[in-house]
Scaffold this motif. Structure first.
Motif, PDB file in Angstrom:
ATOM      1  N   LYS A 219      44.197  48.772  -2.558  1.00 49.63           N
ATOM      2  CA  LYS A 219      43.899  48.420  -3.955  1.00 49.63           C
ATOM      3  C   LYS A 219      42.610  49.137  -4.333  1.00 49.63           C
ATOM      4  CE  LYS A 219      44.423  45.442  -7.528  1.00 49.63           C
ATOM      5  NZ  LYS A 219      43.885  46.420  -8.469  1.00 49.63           N
ATOM      6  N   PHE A 222      41.586  49.197 -11.092  1.00 49.77           N
ATOM      7  CA  PHE A 222      42.729  48.719 -11.851  1.00 49.77           C
ATOM      8  C   PHE A 222      43.998  49.517 -11.599  1.00 49.77           C
ATOM      9  CE2 PHE A 222      39.443  46.909 -14.900  1.00 49.77           C
ATOM     10  CZ  PHE A 222      39.577  45.641 -14.380  1.00 49.77           C
ATOM     11  N   PRO A 250      40.195  55.518   1.259  1.00 52.42           N
ATOM     12  CA  PRO A 250      39.432  56.432   2.125  1.00 52.42           C
ATOM     13  C   PRO A 250      39.013  55.805   3.452  1.00 52.42           C
ATOM     14  CG  PRO A 250      38.170  55.849   0.158  1.00 52.42           C
ATOM     15  CD  PRO A 250      39.555  55.371  -0.060  1.00 52.42           C
ATOM     16  N   ALA A 251      38.749  54.493   3.435  1.00 55.86           N
ATOM     17  CA  ALA A 251      38.305  53.857   4.678  1.00 55.86           C
ATOM     18  C   ALA A 251      39.365  53.994   5.763  1.00 55.86           C
ATOM     19  CB  ALA A 251      37.984  52.391   4.429  1.00 55.86           C
ATOM     20  N   GLY A 287      35.392  65.480   0.345  1.00 57.73           N
ATOM     21  CA  GLY A 287      35.243  65.013   1.722  1.00 57.73           C
ATOM     22  C   GLY A 287      36.219  65.699   2.660  1.00 57.73           C
ATOM     23  N   ARG A 317      30.911  69.648   7.423  1.00 51.85           N
ATOM     24  CA  ARG A 317      30.822  68.639   8.488  1.00 51.85           C
ATOM     25  C   ARG A 317      30.230  69.284   9.741  1.00 51.85           C
ATOM     26  NH1 ARG A 317      33.322  63.398   7.115  1.00 51.85           N
ATOM     27  NH2 ARG A 317      34.514  63.852   5.253  1.00 51.85           N
ATOM     28  N   ILE A 366      40.534  54.114 -15.097  1.00 49.65           N
ATOM     29  CA  ILE A 366      41.487  53.133 -15.617  1.00 49.65           C
ATOM     30  C   ILE A 366      40.736  51.846 -15.928  1.00 49.65           C
ATOM     31  CG2 ILE A 366      43.551  51.773 -15.143  1.00 49.65           C
ATOM     32  CD1 ILE A 366      44.509  53.998 -13.338  1.00 49.65           C
TER      33      ILE A 366
ATOM     34  N   VAL B  56      31.537  48.354 -14.022  1.00 50.38           N
ATOM     35  CA  VAL B  56      31.980  47.517 -15.147  1.00 50.38           C
ATOM     36  C   VAL B  56      33.233  48.110 -15.801  1.00 50.38           C
ATOM     37  CG1 VAL B  56      31.306  46.576 -17.394  1.00 50.38           C
ATOM     38  CG2 VAL B  56      29.631  46.745 -15.543  1.00 50.38           C
ATOM     39  N   GLY B  57      34.221  47.254 -15.984  1.00 47.11           N
ATOM     40  CA  GLY B  57      35.439  47.661 -16.685  1.00 47.11           C
ATOM     41  C   GLY B  57      36.393  48.474 -15.847  1.00 47.11           C
ATOM     42  N   ARG B  58      36.044  48.749 -14.587  1.00 55.17           N
ATOM     43  CA  ARG B  58      36.918  49.577 -13.755  1.00 55.17           C
ATOM     44  C   ARG B  58      37.585  48.775 -12.641  1.00 55.17           C
ATOM     45  NH1 ARG B  58      34.603  54.870 -14.705  1.00 55.17           N
ATOM     46  NH2 ARG B  58      34.450  54.856 -16.972  1.00 55.17           N
ATOM     47  N   GLY B  59      37.165  47.514 -12.500  1.00 56.04           N
ATOM     48  CA  GLY B  59      37.771  46.694 -11.452  1.00 56.04           C
ATOM     49  C   GLY B  59      37.337  47.074 -10.051  1.00 56.04           C
ATOM     50  N   VAL B  60      36.247  47.823  -9.939  1.00 62.44           N
ATOM     51  CA  VAL B  60      35.753  48.224  -8.615  1.00 62.44           C
ATOM     52  C   VAL B  60      34.531  47.380  -8.290  1.00 62.44           C
ATOM     53  CG1 VAL B  60      34.878  50.126  -7.206  1.00 62.44           C
ATOM     54  CG2 VAL B  60      36.590  50.572  -8.974  1.00 62.44           C
ATOM     55  N   GLU B  81      35.311  47.762  -2.416  1.00 62.69           N
ATOM     56  CA  GLU B  81      36.730  47.452  -2.190  1.00 62.69           C
ATOM     57  C   GLU B  81      37.573  48.686  -2.500  1.00 62.69           C
ATOM     58  OE1 GLU B  81      37.574  44.235  -4.804  1.00 62.69           O
ATOM     59  OE2 GLU B  81      36.207  42.858  -3.794  1.00 62.69           O
ATOM     60  N   GLY B  82      38.442  49.016  -1.587  1.00 63.44           N
ATOM     61  CA  GLY B  82      39.343  50.152  -1.803  1.00 63.44           C
ATOM     62  C   GLY B  82      38.713  51.489  -1.513  1.00 63.44           C
ATOM     63  N   VAL B  83      37.443  51.491  -1.164  1.00 59.47           N
ATOM     64  CA  VAL B  83      36.752  52.756  -0.889  1.00 59.47           C
ATOM     65  C   VAL B  83      36.191  52.764   0.526  1.00 59.47           C
ATOM     66  CG1 VAL B  83      34.823  54.262  -1.526  1.00 59.47           C
ATOM     67  CG2 VAL B  83      36.187  53.158  -3.309  1.00 59.47           C
ATOM     68  N   GLY B  84      35.461  51.711   0.893  1.00 58.17           N
ATOM     69  CA  GLY B  84      34.816  51.667   2.201  1.00 58.17           C
ATOM     70  C   GLY B  84      33.309  51.727   2.073  1.00 58.17           C
ATOM     71  N   ALA B 100      32.407  56.974   3.274  1.00 61.18           N
ATOM     72  CA  ALA B 100      33.815  57.062   3.666  1.00 61.18           C
ATOM     73  C   ALA B 100      34.514  58.164   2.887  1.00 61.18           C
ATOM     74  CB  ALA B 100      34.510  55.727   3.400  1.00 61.18           C
ATOM     75  N   LEU B 101      34.033  58.439   1.687  1.00 61.14           N
ATOM     76  CA  LEU B 101      34.658  59.449   0.849  1.00 61.14           C
ATOM     77  C   LEU B 101      34.328  60.860   1.288  1.00 61.14           C
ATOM     78  CD1 LEU B 101      33.946  57.988  -2.684  1.00 61.14           C
ATOM     79  CD2 LEU B 101      36.193  58.410  -1.730  1.00 61.14           C
ATOM     80  N   GLN B 102      33.047  61.100   1.583  1.00 61.71           N
ATOM     81  CA  GLN B 102      32.620  62.476   1.763  1.00 61.71           C
ATOM     82  C   GLN B 102      31.942  62.785   3.089  1.00 61.71           C
ATOM     83  OE1 GLN B 102      31.031  62.352  -2.518  1.00 61.71           O
ATOM     84  NE2 GLN B 102      31.107  64.496  -1.973  1.00 61.71           N
ATOM     85  N   GLY B 103      31.805  61.804   3.938  1.00 56.78           N
ATOM     86  CA  GLY B 103      31.203  62.068   5.231  1.00 56.78           C
ATOM     87  C   GLY B 103      29.688  62.122   5.170  1.00 56.78           C
ATOM     88  N   GLN B 213      29.751  55.806 -17.145  1.00 55.11           N
ATOM     89  CA  GLN B 213      30.110  54.613 -16.377  1.00 55.11           C
ATOM     90  C   GLN B 213      28.967  53.614 -16.429  1.00 55.11           C
ATOM     91  OE1 GLN B 213      31.844  55.663 -12.406  1.00 55.11           O
ATOM     92  NE2 GLN B 213      31.266  57.712 -13.044  1.00 55.11           N
TER      93      GLN B 213
END
Lengths: 436, 489
Positions: A219, A222, A250-251, A287, A317, A366, B56-60, B81-84, B100-103, B213
Motif C-alpha cells: 500500500k 492513495f 521499495p522496502a 535507486g 553504489r 494521487i 498531507v493529502g497524499r495518504g503517506v 508506510e509503503g516506502v521503508g 530504501a528508495l535510493q540506497g 507538497q
C-alpha cells in the motif's frame, strides 16, 4: 483485494459506473471535488499558463454541468472532461470503487490469478507467459495460444471496443492488456473456464483454478493496494535477469533487486525486463540505476515543477555492475519504467530491446477528493537526459523486436533473445581482444 | 527647489522608518530568552525526539525519530508506510543519507554544509556561529500574526528568512532554498505548538511546504539528556565503503585522474605586477569546482575579486558560476546557472534580482574578461594532446555572450623561469573577446593540466604560477669603454 496496477486504474476510469441518483449531500461533495480538481490544476500545473488553455473558461463551462450531475457517472464524466482538456496522461479520476473489493461495473472480483500474461497481437489476445506452477501451467496452456473467451466474456468485441477507443493513443497496448487481464481474475479457489485456440487453430477449453495473487500486498498513499513481485535468475551464458511488475514497495523490492545485482558481479551481462511494468514510485528508478552507473552526478532526467526543477540524480553504489546492461520494454512499459529505461539509454549505459513504450511518463501524485474518488494529477513535466520528454514520445528501443504469435508458439522471446545475442557477441568480442 | 524640499522632508521619515525596525541581533537574542534562556539551553547535551510525519493529502504517513548530541551529531530515521526506512546522519565531518528508495550516499558541498548547520546542537544560542550576517528586513504576517522578518546568511549554503512573532518573540516561519540531491528546492517551514522540553520551548509541529507538497512533522515525545545508544552516530558500513571508494580521488593517491588542488597566479603587464589571484580546485561528488579571489591594480582603479566560482560536471559542462567583484564603490554580484542550453544570470541590484538569459552551448567554457585568469584552467584541462590540429571550443563570457575559441596543441617545450627550466605542454589559442578582434594567447600547462605560464603578447600580459617566477629581462650590457667615452681618453 483486487490486484491493482497504475494501468489498471486507468482502465477502471474508463468503465462506466452503474447509474444511481445522488443525494443532495453527495451532490455537494461532487461540487467540492470539482473545485478541488480545478484549483489544483490552476495552482500546481507546472506551466502557469496551463498550456495556453483558458482555465477559467473551462471552469465556467463545466461548473454548471457538475451542478446538474445526477449520478456519480455524470459527475466523473465532468471531471474527466476537465482533465481531458489537458491532453496528457496521469490526469485521472479514480472511482471510489477502485479502493474497495468491487470493480467499477459493480461486479465483485477477487485477486485470484490464472498465471497467464497476455498481449493483444493483431486483434487477438495471445498468451505471452505462463507462470510455472500455476494452474494454467498444470493444464498445459502454452505461450502463443489465443484466448477467445474468458468465462462468459467473448474477447473479440472487448478488444475491438478498446482498439477503437484508443486507436490513436500510445496507451493502446496498456489498455488492451488490462482489458483482457481483468477478465481473467476472480476469487482465489474459484475456477474460470477459458477457451483457447492453439497454434494449429484447434479449440482448447481449459478450466483454470484461480490461485492467490503473486507477490506481496503493498500500500502506498492513495494508490489502491497492489501485489508486487520480483523475480531474478541466472540465464544461460552467465547473464543475470530481473523482472518485477511495479516500482512499488521499495522496502521489499529494492533489497531483492540489490541481491540480484550483487550476486551477478561476474556475469557477462544483465537484463532488466520491464515489459508489462506500468511504473510506480519515480525515485526507485534512481535507486536501481545506481547499481549500473559508476560516475557520480549522472542524471536520468529532470523534473520541471512550477517553482523549481529536480534532477533524477544517480548516486553510484559501492558495488556497481559495469558489464553490458539490456533493458526489455514494450508498449505496456510506462511511467517510471520509461524514466528508468529512457534515462539509461540517454546515458548510453543500457541498450534497449523490444517495442516502443507507452509514452506516459509524467511524475504524478494521487490525492483523495471530497467525494471519495482518487484524483491523480501530474505535478511536473519530465525531460529525459537526452533532452526530450518521454510523455507522448516514449522510449524507442535500440533494437526493435516486435512480438509475434509465431515466435511465441516456437518458444521464442524476440526481445530477450536479441538481448542475449548482444551480450554474447560482446563477450566473444572481449575474449577475442583478450580482455576479461 | 521643490524637489530639494521633498528630499529634505523625506530624510527624517526614512531614518525614522529605519529606526522602527529592531536589530536582528536583538530579535534573535530575544528568542533565546523567551524560549528559556542561555542557561536552560546549556543544561541540554543530547535529545531524542519521536513523532509522526505525514504527506498531507497524499495518504503517506510514517514515524520519525531524531537523535541529537552536542556539539554537532545528528541521526534521524523516518519509516514511511509503503516506502521503508530513510536515514540521515551527520557527525561534523561526514553528512550522509541511506534510504530504501535510493540506497546510501554521502552528501557534499551545499548539502553537506546544510546538514552540518542543522546538526548543531542548541542552535538557537549559537546563531552568531551559524550566521555571518543577520538583518531585519521588515514585517510580515504569518498565519495572522505580525512577525519581524530577518534575513540570515549562514557561513555556507543558502540565505534563510526567519519570521519571529512580534507578540511572543517565537519563531513562526522559516524559508530557504534547500539543497537536495535532486537540486535546490524553495521550502517553507511553519513552526507551531511550542512546548517546554527540559526548560526550553520548542515547536512540536513543523509544517513544511516544498515542490508542491506539504509535509507535517509532529513531535510526540522528547527526552532530554537521554543515554544515546552506543554507535548511534557511527557511519553505516555502506557509507564507509563509499568514502573509501571516493578517497583516492580526493587525496590524489593511485594516480587519480583529477586531483584536487589550486594555485596562485601573478599577472604582469609590461613587466609590472598588475594582479594576483588565488584559487582552489576540488573534484568531488561528480563535480569540479574552481573557486578563487584576487585583486588587481589597473592604473588608478582597484578591483577586488571577492569570489569567482565555476562548477562543472565531470565532462566540464558548466553547472553554475558565481562572481562577486568590487571596483571602487561599485559592487557586482552575479549568480549563473546553466541548464537546457541556457545561462540564467541573476544579478543583484537595489531593485531586486535582475535576470538575463543567454543561449549557451552545454559544453561552453566559462570565462570572465579581463579577470580573473584562473578559470582558463577549465580550457587547459579540455585541450586534447592527441592531435595538433586546431580544436574548436565554445566559451561563455559570464553574463555577456558566447564566443568561439580555437586552441592548438603545439607540443612539449622547455620553458625557462627565473629559477628553473621545466618541460611543459604549449598550447596556442585565439579567443574573440571583442568581435573581429581575436586575442592571441599562449599557455603552458604541467602534467596536472594546470596553467603554469600564459601570455597575451598583443596586450603585453604575462601570467605566472606561484613557484615559477618570470625570468628577469636580460640586463643591458655596458658598452665597451673604448666606445663609451673616447673623448675621455
Amino acid at each position: 483485494m483486487i490486484r491493482k496496477s497504475l494501468a489498471l486504474l486507468l482502465l477502471a476510469g474508463c468503465v462506466a459506473a452503474a447509474p444511481a441518483a445522488l443525494t443532495s449531500s453527495e451532490k455537494k461533495l461532487n461540487q467540492e471535488s470539482f473545485d478541488y480538481v480545478w484549483t489544483t490544476i490552476r495552482d500546481k500545473y507546472w506551466d502557469p499558463a496551463i498550456g495556453g488553455l483558458n482555465w477559467q473558461a473551462v471552469h465556467d463551462e463545466l461548473k454548471p454541468q457538475m451542478d446538474k450531475a445526477e449520478t456519480m457517472a455524470e459527475a466523473r464524466a465532468v471531471l474527466e472532461d476537465m482533465l481531458g482538456r489537458l491532453h496528457l496522461t496521469h490526469f485521472e479520476i479514480i472511482p471510489e470503487d477502485a479502493y474497495s473489493d468491487l470493480e467499477s461495473d459493480n461486479t465483485p472480483r477477487g485477486d485470484g490469478e490464472t498465471g497467464l500474461d497476455v498481449r493483444v497481437i493483431g486483434h487477438q489476445a495471445v498468451v505471452t507467459r505462463v507462470e510455472p506452477e500455476s494452474s494454467a501451467a498444470r493444464e498445459g496452456v502454452r505461450p502463443g495460444w489465443e484466448i477467445v473467451r474468458a468465462g462468459k466474456s467473448q474477447l473479440a468485441p472487448v478488444i475491438a471496443k478498446v482498439e477503437r477507443a484508443y486507436q490513436d493513443s500510445s496507451l493502446r497496448g496498456v489498455m488492451l492488456r488490462n482489458a483482457v487481464l481483468v477478465r481473467l481474475k476472480g476469487y482465489p479457489g474459484d475456477s474460470i473456464e477459458i477457451e483457447f485456440r492453439d497454434g494449429a487453430g484447434r479449440q482448447m477449453i481449459r478450466k483454470l483454478r484461480l490461485d492467490d495473487p503473486r507477490g506481496v500486498l503493498s500500500k502506498f498513499g492513495f494508490l489502491p493496494a497492489s501485489y508486487v513481485w520480483i523475480e531474478s535468475q541466472k540465464l544461460a551464458g552467465n547473464v543475470g535477469y530481473v523482472a518485477f511488475n511495479l516500482f512499488l514497495d521499495p522496502a521489499h523490492l529494492m533489497p531483492r533487486f540489490a541481491e540480484a545485482v550483487k550476486s551477478c558481479q561476474a556475469c557477462s551481462g544483465f537484463i532488466i525486463d520491464l515489459r508489462g511494468n506500468p511504473g510506480g514510485i519515480g525515485a526507485m528508478a534512481m535507486g536501481m540505476a545506481s547499481w549500473f552507473v559508476d560516475r557520480s552526478g549522472e542524471r536520468l532526467g529532470t523534473l520541471y515543477l512550477r517553482d523549481s526543477k529536480l534532477s533524477f540524480v544517480i548516486t553510484p553504489r559501492p558495488g556497481v555492475f559495469s558489464g553490458p546492461l539490456a533493458i526489455l520494454v514494450d508498449d505496456t512499459s510506462a511511467s517510471t519504467s520509461e524514466i528508468f529505461a529512457g534515462g539509461l539509454k540517454d546515458l548510453k549505459r543500457a541498450r534497449i530491446f523490444g517495442t516502443r513504450t507507452a509514452a506516459a511518463a509524467l511524475p504524478s501524485a494521487i490525492e483523495m477528493l471530497p467525494n471519495g474518488d482518487g484524483f491523480q494529477y501530474a505535478m511536473a513535466n519530465y525531460i529525459s537526459e537526452g533532452g526530450k520528454p518521454l510523455e507522448g514520445l516514449g522510449v524507442t528501443p535500440d533494437v526493435e523486436t516486435p512480438l509475434s504469435r509465431t515466435a511465441l508458439l516456437a518458444g521464442k522471446d524476440p526481445a530477450l533473445d536479441a538481448a542475449l545475442e548482444w551480450i554474447k557477441a560482446l563477450e566473444e568480442h572481449a575474449q577475442q581482444k583478450g580482455t576479461p | 527647489m521643490r524637489n530639494l524640499i521633498l528630499v529634505c522632508l523625506s530624510l527624517p521619515l526614512a531614518v525614522g522608518a529605519q529606526d522602527a525596525l529592531p536589530k536582528a541581533e536583538t530579535i534573535l537574542d530575544h528568542y533565546i530568552e523567551v524560549t528559556g534562556g542561555v542557561a536552560a539551553y546549556q543544561k541540554r547535551h543530547s535529545v531524542i525526539e519521536k513523532g509522526t510525519m505525514e504527506m498531507v493529502g497524499r495518504g503517506v504517513k510514517g514515524s520519525i525519530t531524531n537523535y541529537m548530541a552536542a556539539p554537532d551529531k545528528a541521526y534521524s530515521v523516518i519509516d514511511l508506510e509503503g516506502v521503508g526506512q530513510m536515514e540521515e546522519g551527520s557527525d561534523g565531518k561526514v553528512a550522509w543519507e541511506r534510504s530504501a528508495l535510493q540506497g546510501p550516499r554521502v552528501k557534499d558541498e551545499k548539502e553537506r554544509a546544510q546538514a552540518f548547520e542543522e546538526a548543531i546542537f542548541n542552535a538557537p544560542i549559537k546563531w552568531r556561529e551559524i550566521y555571518t550576517r543577520v538583518e531585519t528586513k521588515g514585517s510580515e504576517t504569518v498565519n495572522g500574526e505580525d512577525c519581524w522578518k530577518i534575513l540570515a546568511m549562514p557561513k555556507s549554503g543558502n540565505a534563510e528568512t526567519l519570521f519571529f512573532s512580534k507578540k511572543t518573540g517565537l519563531e513562526l516561519k522559516r524559508s530557504a532554498v534547500q539543497a537536495t540531491q535532486m537540486g535546490d528546492i524553495p521550502a517553507e517551514a511553519f513552526l507551531s505548538d511550542y512546548r517546554e522540553n527540559g526548560g526550553v520551548l520548542e515547536p512540536a509541529t513543523v509544517r513544511q511546504k516544498f515542490a508542491g507538497q506539504e509535509m507535517v512533522i509532529h513531535v510526540e515525545e522528547t527526552t532530554i539528556n537521554p543515554e544515546i545508544p552506543p554507535g548511534r552516530f557511527d557511519l553505516p558500513d555502506e557509507i564507509q565503503q563509499l568514502l573509501k571508494k571516493a578517497a583516492p580521488a580526493k587525496t590524489g593517491a593511485n594516480a587519480a585522474p583529477v586531483p584536487s588542488g589550486g594555485g596562485k597566479l601573478t599577472i604582469y603587464m609590461d613587466g609590472a605586477r598588475m594582479a594576483t589571484e588565488t584559487y582552489s580546485f576540488l573534484a568531488s561528488g561528480g563535480r569540479y569546482t574552481w573557486t578563487g579571489s584576487g585583486e588587481a591594480h589597473m592604473g588608478p582603479m582597484e578591483m577586488q575579486i571577492e569570489l569567482y566560482k565555476v562548477v562543472t560536471d565531470e565532462k566540464y559542462h558548466p553547472i553554475e558560476a558565481e562572481l562577486k567583484t568590487k571596483m571602487g564603490q561599485i559592487t557586482r554580484e552575479m549568480k549563473t546557472t546553466f541548464a537546457d542550453g541556457k545561462a540564467r544570470n541573476e544579478t543583484a541590484s537595489p531593485k531586486g534580482p535582475q535576470i538575463k538569459e543567454d543561449t549557451v552551448s552545454p559544453d561552453a567554457v566559462i570565462m570572465a574578461f579581463p579577470l580573473p585568469v584562473f578559470p582558463l584552467n577549465v580550457l587547459a584541462r579540455r585541450i586534447s594532446f592527441d592531435t595538433q590540429d586546431p580544436q574548436e571550443f565554445h566559451a561563455y563570457l559570464l553574463g555577456q555572450r558566447e564566443i568561439p575559441v580555437t586552441a592548438k596543441y603545439i607540443g612539449k617545450e622547455k620553458v625557462e623561469f627565473a629559477n628553473k627550466t621545466v618541460e611543459l605542454r604549449h598550447v596556442a589559442g585565439s579567443v574573440e573577446v571583442q568581435e573581429g578582434q581575436p586575442l592571441e594567447v599562449n599557455l603552458w600547462e604541467d602534467d596536472n593540466r594546470q596553467i603554469v605560464k600564459l601570455e597575451a603578447p598583443s596586450h603585453h600580459i604575462e601570467v605566472y604560477q606561484e613557484g615559477y617566477e618570470p625570468k628577469p629581462p636580460p640586463q643591458t650590457q655596458p658598452p665597451p669603454p673604448s666606445q663609451t667615452a673616447p673623448e675621455a681618453k
